[in-house]
Design a protein around this motif. Structure first.
Motif, PDB file in Angstrom:
ATOM      1  N   GLY A 126     -12.020  13.764   0.921  1.00 33.33           N
ATOM      2  CA  GLY A 126     -10.750  13.170   1.334  1.00 33.33           C
ATOM      3  C   GLY A 126     -10.947  11.905   2.148  1.00 33.33           C
ATOM      4  O   GLY A 126     -10.313  10.878   1.883  1.00 33.33           O
ATOM      5  N   PHE A 127     -11.855  11.975   3.126  1.00 34.64           N
ATOM      6  CA  PHE A 127     -12.103  10.789   3.948  1.00 34.64           C
ATOM      7  C   PHE A 127     -12.827   9.700   3.152  1.00 34.64           C
ATOM      8  O   PHE A 127     -12.581   8.507   3.345  1.00 34.64           O
ATOM      9  CB  PHE A 127     -12.925  11.168   5.181  1.00 34.64           C
ATOM     10  N   GLY A 128     -13.725  10.116   2.255  1.00 41.08           N
ATOM     11  CA  GLY A 128     -14.486   9.127   1.505  1.00 41.08           C
ATOM     12  C   GLY A 128     -13.661   8.358   0.493  1.00 41.08           C
ATOM     13  O   GLY A 128     -13.880   7.161   0.278  1.00 41.08           O
ATOM     14  N   THR A 129     -12.697   9.024  -0.120  1.00 41.07           N
ATOM     15  CA  THR A 129     -11.939   8.387  -1.194  1.00 41.07           C
ATOM     16  C   THR A 129     -10.683   7.662  -0.720  1.00 41.07           C
ATOM     17  O   THR A 129      -9.957   7.114  -1.557  1.00 41.07           O
ATOM     18  CB  THR A 129     -11.523   9.438  -2.245  1.00 41.07           C
ATOM     19  N   CYS A 130     -10.427   7.643   0.575  1.00 37.25           N
ATOM     20  CA  CYS A 130      -9.148   7.099   1.033  1.00 37.25           C
ATOM     21  C   CYS A 130      -9.189   5.603   1.334  1.00 37.25           C
ATOM     22  O   CYS A 130      -8.182   5.037   1.761  1.00 37.25           O
ATOM     23  CB  CYS A 130      -8.636   7.857   2.260  1.00 37.25           C
ATOM     24  N   SER A 131     -10.326   4.935   1.105  1.00 40.82           N
ATOM     25  CA  SER A 131     -10.368   3.494   1.362  1.00 40.82           C
ATOM     26  C   SER A 131     -10.039   2.658   0.126  1.00 40.82           C
ATOM     27  O   SER A 131      -9.668   1.489   0.237  1.00 40.82           O
ATOM     28  CB  SER A 131     -11.756   3.088   1.879  1.00 40.82           C
ATOM     29  N   GLY A 132     -10.163   3.236  -1.063  1.00 42.21           N
ATOM     30  CA  GLY A 132     -10.029   2.459  -2.286  1.00 42.21           C
ATOM     31  C   GLY A 132      -8.656   1.847  -2.499  1.00 42.21           C
ATOM     32  O   GLY A 132      -8.534   0.648  -2.811  1.00 42.21           O
ATOM     33  N   TYR A 133      -7.601   2.647  -2.325  1.00 42.90           N
ATOM     34  CA  TYR A 133      -6.255   2.139  -2.606  1.00 42.90           C
ATOM     35  C   TYR A 133      -5.795   1.092  -1.595  1.00 42.90           C
ATOM     36  O   TYR A 133      -5.309   0.025  -1.984  1.00 42.90           O
ATOM     37  CB  TYR A 133      -5.270   3.309  -2.674  1.00 42.90           C
ATOM     38  N   PRO A 134      -5.921   1.327  -0.268  1.00 38.96           N
ATOM     39  CA  PRO A 134      -5.557   0.264   0.668  1.00 38.96           C
ATOM     40  C   PRO A 134      -6.364  -1.019   0.449  1.00 38.96           C
ATOM     41  O   PRO A 134      -5.832  -2.120   0.592  1.00 38.96           O
ATOM     42  CB  PRO A 134      -5.847   0.877   2.045  1.00 38.96           C
ATOM     43  N   ALA A 135      -7.642  -0.881   0.087  1.00 37.00           N
ATOM     44  CA  ALA A 135      -8.462  -2.067  -0.178  1.00 37.00           C
ATOM     45  C   ALA A 135      -7.925  -2.840  -1.376  1.00 37.00           C
ATOM     46  O   ALA A 135      -7.872  -4.078  -1.366  1.00 37.00           O
ATOM     47  CB  ALA A 135      -9.918  -1.656  -0.426  1.00 37.00           C
ATOM     48  N   ALA A 136      -7.495  -2.121  -2.413  1.00 36.99           N
ATOM     49  CA  ALA A 136      -6.956  -2.787  -3.599  1.00 36.99           C
ATOM     50  C   ALA A 136      -5.664  -3.537  -3.271  1.00 36.99           C
ATOM     51  O   ALA A 136      -5.465  -4.683  -3.697  1.00 36.99           O
ATOM     52  CB  ALA A 136      -6.711  -1.759  -4.698  1.00 36.99           C
ATOM     53  N   MET A 137      -4.767  -2.911  -2.523  1.00 34.11           N
ATOM     54  CA  MET A 137      -3.513  -3.576  -2.170  1.00 34.11           C
ATOM     55  C   MET A 137      -3.779  -4.790  -1.276  1.00 34.11           C
ATOM     56  O   MET A 137      -3.117  -5.832  -1.388  1.00 34.11           O
ATOM     57  CB  MET A 137      -2.582  -2.592  -1.471  1.00 34.11           C
ATOM     58  N   TYR A 138      -4.745  -4.676  -0.379  1.00 33.99           N
ATOM     59  CA  TYR A 138      -5.126  -5.812   0.468  1.00 33.99           C
ATOM     60  C   TYR A 138      -5.633  -6.965  -0.393  1.00 33.99           C
ATOM     61  O   TYR A 138      -5.284  -8.137  -0.167  1.00 33.99           O
ATOM     62  CB  TYR A 138      -6.209  -5.368   1.452  1.00 33.99           C
ATOM     63  N   LEU A 139      -6.468  -6.668  -1.383  1.00 32.47           N
ATOM     64  CA  LEU A 139      -7.018  -7.715  -2.237  1.00 32.47           C
ATOM     65  C   LEU A 139      -5.927  -8.404  -3.064  1.00 32.47           C
ATOM     66  O   LEU A 139      -5.958  -9.620  -3.267  1.00 32.47           O
ATOM     67  CB  LEU A 139      -8.077  -7.119  -3.167  1.00 32.47           C
ATOM     68  N   ILE A 140      -4.961  -7.631  -3.541  1.00 34.61           N
ATOM     69  CA  ILE A 140      -3.862  -8.236  -4.297  1.00 34.61           C
ATOM     70  C   ILE A 140      -3.083  -9.202  -3.421  1.00 34.61           C
ATOM     71  O   ILE A 140      -2.753 -10.321  -3.817  1.00 34.61           O
ATOM     72  CB  ILE A 140      -2.942  -7.141  -4.871  1.00 34.61           C
ATOM     73  N   ARG A 141      -2.790  -8.783  -2.199  1.00 37.83           N
ATOM     74  CA  ARG A 141      -2.043  -9.658  -1.282  1.00 37.83           C
ATOM     75  C   ARG A 141      -2.887 -10.864  -0.879  1.00 37.83           C
ATOM     76  O   ARG A 141      -2.377 -11.989  -0.792  1.00 37.83           O
ATOM     77  CB  ARG A 141      -1.620  -8.863  -0.047  1.00 37.83           C
ATOM     78  N   SER A 142      -4.178 -10.692  -0.643  1.00 42.59           N
ATOM     79  CA  SER A 142      -5.016 -11.822  -0.231  1.00 42.59           C
ATOM     80  C   SER A 142      -5.183 -12.823  -1.370  1.00 42.59           C
ATOM     81  O   SER A 142      -5.258 -14.035  -1.126  1.00 42.59           O
ATOM     82  CB  SER A 142      -6.389 -11.324   0.243  1.00 42.59           C
ATOM     83  N   GLU A 143      -5.226 -12.352  -2.613  1.00 45.39           N
ATOM     84  CA  GLU A 143      -5.276 -13.262  -3.748  1.00 45.39           C
ATOM     85  C   GLU A 143      -3.976 -14.052  -3.877  1.00 45.39           C
ATOM     86  O   GLU A 143      -3.980 -15.227  -4.262  1.00 45.39           O
ATOM     87  CB  GLU A 143      -5.554 -12.487  -5.040  1.00 45.39           C
ATOM     88  N   ALA A 144      -2.855 -13.417  -3.559  1.00 44.95           N
ATOM     89  CA  ALA A 144      -1.580 -14.136  -3.575  1.00 44.95           C
ATOM     90  C   ALA A 144      -1.595 -15.255  -2.538  1.00 44.95           C
ATOM     91  O   ALA A 144      -1.115 -16.369  -2.790  1.00 44.95           O
ATOM     92  CB  ALA A 144      -0.426 -13.169  -3.305  1.00 44.95           C
ATOM     93  N   ARG A 145      -2.168 -14.998  -1.385  1.00 41.33           N
ATOM     94  CA  ARG A 145      -2.267 -16.035  -0.361  1.00 41.33           C
ATOM     95  C   ARG A 145      -3.215 -17.142  -0.797  1.00 41.33           C
ATOM     96  O   ARG A 145      -2.939 -18.327  -0.598  1.00 41.33           O
ATOM     97  CB  ARG A 145      -2.759 -15.413   0.949  1.00 41.33           C
ATOM     98  N   ARG A 146      -4.336 -16.764  -1.393  1.00 40.35           N
ATOM     99  CA  ARG A 146      -5.322 -17.758  -1.802  1.00 40.35           C
ATOM    100  C   ARG A 146      -4.785 -18.697  -2.872  1.00 40.35           C
ATOM    101  O   ARG A 146      -5.006 -19.907  -2.829  1.00 40.35           O
ATOM    102  CB  ARG A 146      -6.586 -17.059  -2.323  1.00 40.35           C
ATOM    103  N   THR A 147      -4.074 -18.138  -3.846  1.00 42.40           N
ATOM    104  CA  THR A 147      -3.580 -18.949  -4.954  1.00 42.40           C
ATOM    105  C   THR A 147      -2.244 -19.614  -4.660  1.00 42.40           C
ATOM    106  O   THR A 147      -1.838 -20.526  -5.377  1.00 42.40           O
ATOM    107  CB  THR A 147      -3.422 -18.081  -6.215  1.00 42.40           C
ATOM    108  N   GLY A 148      -1.541 -19.137  -3.620  1.00 38.99           N
ATOM    109  CA  GLY A 148      -0.234 -19.704  -3.308  1.00 38.99           C
ATOM    110  C   GLY A 148       0.870 -19.227  -4.217  1.00 38.99           C
ATOM    111  O   GLY A 148       1.964 -19.797  -4.245  1.00 38.99           O
ATOM    112  N   ARG A 149       0.631 -18.167  -4.967  1.00 42.43           N
ATOM    113  CA  ARG A 149       1.653 -17.615  -5.844  1.00 42.43           C
ATOM    114  C   ARG A 149       1.495 -16.104  -5.919  1.00 42.43           C
ATOM    115  O   ARG A 149       0.429 -15.571  -5.633  1.00 42.43           O
ATOM    116  CB  ARG A 149       1.560 -18.220  -7.247  1.00 42.43           C
TER     117      ARG A 149
END
Length: 496
Positions: A126-149
């Motif tokens: 449970g503790f080991g697998t709980c970082s994947g989804y928040p990391a993915a959502m963070y990456l999607i948002r950070s890519e939106a910031r990087r590309t400006g769209r």
């Protein structure tokens, strides 16, 4: 799953540097989806393992239900904690740490000599697998910031396909693994998955320097450890109460309320709160989305575990046959997610998903020990439609309703409420089945699921804020349709 995801993302055309023409770095997709898939795979693969594990250790369903709840308790606590750490330190470190812990949990579970050690392995999972989804959502948002769209709709769709419908592969995979190597193989599968995730994380996730504050404070001092502790204690007390509703432990709900009140008081006073309850309280649309997630996953996981156990003990199927019966659920959900993913249509998807859940629960009532296989498959196919709609809609709602600076912890909280629903479902399975998963228990469970589905529909119908989430299927191309990526789209929420 790869062929389905390829169809979802086929409109992408690579540009320079391995990036598609719309700017999103597609090299991030593999680690994003691999990390996000670890938890749902482990959540569902156990469903066909409960009966053979119970037979191996002489444990009834009421005890093996702890294998489900232990993982969900750890994940419900760990998801927002990991999300907050990812918000502060970036995704790479937390992704690698969590994936490594998943591999360790696979080793412990594979070698477990008794049920207690196996439950401990599920906690580690449970503790080991709980970082994947928040990391993915963070990456999607950070890519939106990087590309400006805004990131392409196909990215969120691919993530939803991974996190919500990959869970249905679990029973089929579990049945196959049990047929080949026994129930221990369902734990051992985490070892190669973790190694693959570590390879992708090291190769493709961007390194994030530790941020430095202007006042010289290290960002680790911004962690709200007392708030995290109170949050964990409240969830543990709630779980213990739900897992033994008839045990007379009246003090557990009292402790839950007391620690919950202490948690809120702490968060209102904290300089950097673990969960900003002021902002959350002013964002009623997001709170409603979390409530819908709880109700949705009560139904999803009550079906996943309860129906699978019944097909083995009540209907007499083998573990591998029970897993194959669940396979149409995966296929239907994949098709529905792929066909509807490019359009947000959050409210429409939730309404259709609620009606689909009601119909699927109603179809459980006429089932009996001699029901033909086509009836078993019909129930699964019907439930596949809301399975493909609800997870995608809830994820899109959080993405647009949450504050951009807390997207990791907000995504973690979505999973937390989903796992609270799963814990409730697990407790219901244990209460209605008792010593054996018989047909009478299945029918009682179906009425419970039907009540949750009706409430899910009522909460969705009355939520007007869902109409304000814009439907931009081609949001990567039109600047006028691209919201400011430094803050969430206007969903009508109040800010404090």
């Amino acid at each position: 799953m790869s062929a389905s995801l390829t169809r979802v993302l086929q409109r992408w055309r690579p540009g320079r540097g391995g990036r598609p023409a719309d700017g999103f770095d597609r090299r991030l997709l593999a680690p994003m989806m691999t990390g996000a898939a670890l938890n749902p795979v482990n959540s569902s693969i156990i469903s066909v393992s409960l009966v053979p594990i119970g037979a191996a250790f002489g444990a009834p369903p009421a005890r093996t239900a702890w294998l489900i709840s232990a993982l969900y308790l750890a994940t419900a606590i760990g998801q927002p904690v990991m999300g907050r750490l990812i918000d502060l330190f970036g995704p790479r470190r937390l992704f690698l740490t969590g994936t490594a812990l998943t591999g360790v949990a696979g080793v412990v579970g594979m070698l477990a000599p008794n049920l207690g050690v196996l439950i401990a392995a599920r906690v580690l999972l449970g503790f080991g697998t709980c970082s994947g989804y928040p990391a993915a959502m963070y990456l999607i948002r950070s890519e939106a910031r990087r590309t400006g769209r805004e990131s392409p709709a196909g990215v969120l769709t691919a993530l939803a396909v991974t996190t919500q419908t990959i869970a249905v592969v679990g029973p089929s995979l579990g049945g196959l693994l049990i047929a080949v190597g026994g129930w221990r193989a369902t734990l051992a599968v985490n070892i190669p998955l973790a190694l693959f995730g570590l390879y992708l994380g090291l190769r493709r996730l961007p390194a994030t320097p530790v941020p430095r504050r202007t006042d010289g404070r290290h960002p680790v001092r911004d962690l709200d450890l007392p708030g995290m502790g109170l949050f964990a204690v409240a969830l543990v007390c709630l779980l213990l109460f739900l897992m033994d509703l008839g045990g007379g432990a009246w003090y557990l709900p009292v402790l839950t309320l007391a620690t919950g009140a202490g948690f809120i008081r702490r968060e209102l006073r904290a300089r950097q709160p673990f969960i900003d309850v002021r902002v959350l309280g002013g964002n009623l649309p997001l709170v409603a989305t979390y409530g819908r997630a709880l109700l949705c996953y009560v139904v999803t996981y009550a079906f996943l575990y309860g129906y699978t156990q019944w097909t083995e003990e009540g209907r007499g199927l083998s573990a591998s046959q029970a897993g194959l019966v669940q396979l149409p659920l995966f296929a239907t959900a994949i098709v529905v997610s792929a066909l509807t993913g490019r359009r947000q249509a959050v409210r429409g998807k939730l309404l259709a998903g609620a009606v689909g859940q009601i119909l699927a629960c109603a179809l459980l009532l006429p089932l009996h020990a001699d029901s033909p296989v086509w009836m078993l498959l019909a129930v699964v196919v019907v439930l596949g439609v809301p399975q493909g709609l609800n997870g995608l809609a809830l994820q899109n709602a959080v993405y647009h309703q949450a504050d951009a600076d807390r997207i990791g912890s907000s995504a973690g909280l979505l999973r937390t409420f989903g796992y609270l629903g799963a814990i409730t479902a697990s407790a219901a399975d244990g209460a209605f089945f008792g010593q054996r998963a018989d047909t009478g228990g299945l029918h009682h469970l179906a009425w419970f699921m039907l009540a949750a589905s009706v409430l899910f529909l009522a909460v969705t119908v009355t939520d007007r804020s869902l109409r304000r989430i814009r439907d931009n299927p081609d949001n990567a191309d039109d600047p006028e349709n691209t919201p400011d990526t430094d803050k969430p789209a206007d969903t009508g929420k109040e800010r404090t």
